[in-house]
Scaffold this motif. Sequence first.
Motif, mmCIF file in Angstrom:
data_model
loop_
_atom_site.group_PDB
_atom_site.id
_atom_site.type_symbol
_atom_site.label_atom_id
_atom_site.label_comp_id
_atom_site.label_asym_id
_atom_site.label_seq_id
_atom_site.Cartn_x
_atom_site.Cartn_y
_atom_site.Cartn_z
ATOM 1 N N UNK A 112 0.809 -1.226 0.000
ATOM 2 C CA UNK A 112 0.000 0.000 0.000
ATOM 3 C C UNK A 112 0.843 1.278 0.000
ATOM 4 N N UNK A 113 2.063 1.170 -0.484
ATOM 5 C CA UNK A 113 2.883 2.355 -0.733
ATOM 6 C C UNK A 113 2.894 2.538 -2.256
ATOM 7 N N UNK A 114 2.535 3.731 -2.749
ATOM 8 C CA UNK A 114 2.500 3.887 -4.213
ATOM 9 C C UNK A 114 3.890 3.780 -4.829
ATOM 10 N N UNK A 115 3.951 3.429 -6.102
ATOM 11 C CA UNK A 115 5.250 3.296 -6.778
ATOM 12 C C UNK A 115 5.119 2.809 -8.213
ATOM 13 N N UNK A 116 4.027 2.106 -8.500
ATOM 14 C CA UNK A 116 3.864 1.574 -9.862
ATOM 15 C C UNK A 116 3.338 2.654 -10.801
ATOM 16 N N UNK A 117 4.026 2.842 -11.915
ATOM 17 C CA UNK A 117 3.562 3.769 -12.955
ATOM 18 C C UNK A 117 3.423 3.051 -14.281
ATOM 19 N N UNK A 118 2.377 3.444 -15.016
ATOM 20 C CA UNK A 118 2.050 2.819 -16.294
ATOM 21 C C UNK A 118 2.159 3.858 -17.391
ATOM 22 N N UNK A 119 2.717 3.481 -18.514
ATOM 23 C CA UNK A 119 2.838 4.435 -19.626
ATOM 24 C C UNK A 119 1.615 4.301 -20.524
ATOM 25 N N UNK A 143 -1.145 6.155 -23.100
ATOM 26 C CA UNK A 143 -1.387 7.256 -24.038
ATOM 27 C C UNK A 143 -0.341 8.353 -23.916
ATOM 28 N N UNK A 144 0.915 7.934 -23.904
ATOM 29 C CA UNK A 144 2.008 8.907 -23.947
ATOM 30 C C UNK A 144 2.353 9.575 -22.625
ATOM 31 N N UNK A 145 1.702 9.160 -21.526
ATOM 32 C CA UNK A 145 2.008 9.775 -20.223
ATOM 33 C C UNK A 145 2.144 8.706 -19.142
ATOM 34 N N UNK A 146 2.961 9.021 -18.133
ATOM 35 C CA UNK A 146 3.071 8.105 -16.991
ATOM 36 C C UNK A 146 1.915 8.333 -16.036
ATOM 37 N N UNK A 147 1.173 7.258 -15.782
ATOM 38 C CA UNK A 147 0.028 7.294 -14.868
ATOM 39 C C UNK A 147 0.414 6.501 -13.618
ATOM 40 N N UNK A 148 0.194 7.071 -12.441
ATOM 41 C CA UNK A 148 0.527 6.372 -11.191
ATOM 42 C C UNK A 148 -0.659 5.532 -10.736
ATOM 43 N N UNK A 149 -0.425 4.258 -10.469
ATOM 44 C CA UNK A 149 -1.505 3.385 -9.982
ATOM 45 C C UNK A 149 -1.856 3.785 -8.552
ATOM 46 N N UNK A 150 -3.151 3.927 -8.287
ATOM 47 C CA UNK A 150 -3.584 4.213 -6.923
ATOM 48 C C UNK A 150 -3.501 2.932 -6.102
ATOM 49 N N UNK A 151 -3.465 3.098 -4.769
ATOM 50 C CA UNK A 151 -3.451 1.920 -3.899
ATOM 51 C C UNK A 151 -4.897 1.544 -3.610
ATOM 52 N N UNK A 152 -5.374 0.462 -4.188
ATOM 53 C CA UNK A 152 -6.770 0.046 -4.034
ATOM 54 C C UNK A 152 -6.829 -1.075 -2.990
ATOM 55 N N UNK A 153 -7.530 -0.826 -1.860
ATOM 56 C CA UNK A 153 -7.563 -1.832 -0.785
ATOM 57 C C UNK A 153 -8.069 -3.188 -1.287
#
Length: 416
Positions: A249-256, A258-268
């Motif tokens: 539950x610590x954020x860190x994963x990012x997905x590329x 549509x041309x931008x880095x999106x940070x995955x939210x922490x979903x319980x």
Amino acid sequence: MVSAVVPTPSRVESLAKSGIQAIPKEYVRPQEELNGMGNIFEEEKKGGPQVPTIDLKQIDSEDNEIRERCHQELKKAAMEWGVMHLVNHGISDELIGRVKVAGGTFFDLPVEEKEKYANDQTSGNVQGYGSKLANSASGQLEWEDYFFHCVFPEDKHDLAIWPKTPTDYIPATSEYAKQIRNLATKILAVLSIGLGLEEGRLEKEVGGMEDLLLQMKINYYPKCPQPELALGVEAHTDVSALTFILHNMVPGLQLFYEGKWVTAKCVPNSIIMHIGDTLEILSNGKYKSILHRGVVNKEKVRISWAIFCEPPKDKIILKPLPETVTEADPPRFPPRTFAQHMAHKLFKKDDHDAAADHKVYKKDDQDSATEQKVFKKDDQDSAGKQKAAKKDEQDANAEHKVSEKDNQDIAAEESK
Ligand SMILES: O=C(O)CCC(=O)C(=O)O
Ligand SMILES: [Fe+2]
């Protein structure tokens, strides 16, 4: 006076705990990899496109319409994103809690204790406790240590190398692996139907119960004094069929996306699931294997538990299934075994790195002009999708991912 020999810590954890204020240069990533990274806690709060959350509660519903709706959502997420948060996945919070406590307790042991499980990448033994090899002066390192081992099927896992401390590590992790394996079967059935195939088809194409290999990698990302300069895991797509990820539950994963880095939210209570290259190939690109990376921070240790579900290395030739190919949509990928696919990604490593690694790599797809026309998937994907930055062969085996990035693409994309 004899000057003291200061041992170079080989583990990122030791480095992090040594009190350094600046990270060694091997961990400093080139600027083009760092653009738009930001503080991960701030990034997590941002709006914009979000990794979809898929509720699997109705995956087996008797009601056709209700079941169908669930299947459609999963299929859509696999086609548009290739990554999603799964909720109501059927694996109990209690079991997931045990897996996290077990892995966390192991990583809480002193580094010297963990070293007893150290892998030996130079001799090809990739299972166990490890960090990316400092293989050359210019080699880029990642801000993480890991524990890597095969967890399923039982006749292929070697309990002797699994952590003995804590005692619940083996029971909790093997039970979790079994349940993930069953979940993979269900997901593969839905994804098969989504391609107009019979429900057992993808399961069979990736090796079935006997040959689909589940490998666990616990990623341990220590606090980093200069997180804006480092990466926990560099940008890559997973080579697996499917990857299932838990985290603390610590954020860190990012997905590329549509041309931008999106940070995955922490979903319980969710499990993150990636479509990997294997399913992208089998579906002729209909299901996406998304580029992603792991970002670190100053304040909190991050731990993630990835299970890579992988086809056997040499037994199966991966290629777009005939049903996914038409005249208008010819095969986007040439036939390759899983081992060849990994090697191909490594071949795309740039010359500079190749020299540093003392290996000979061919440039991206220069081997065949025809192949470039028909199979150059990277071009079709999007000009912005990043390609090429690679791992050495042992690391790739250990981490079951191969990074992709084209520095110019990134610079061009991210400066927009
Ligand atoms: O730590 C994460 O969330 C992702 C790690 C990852 O991408 C990998 O191990 O392949
Ligand atoms: Fe990954």
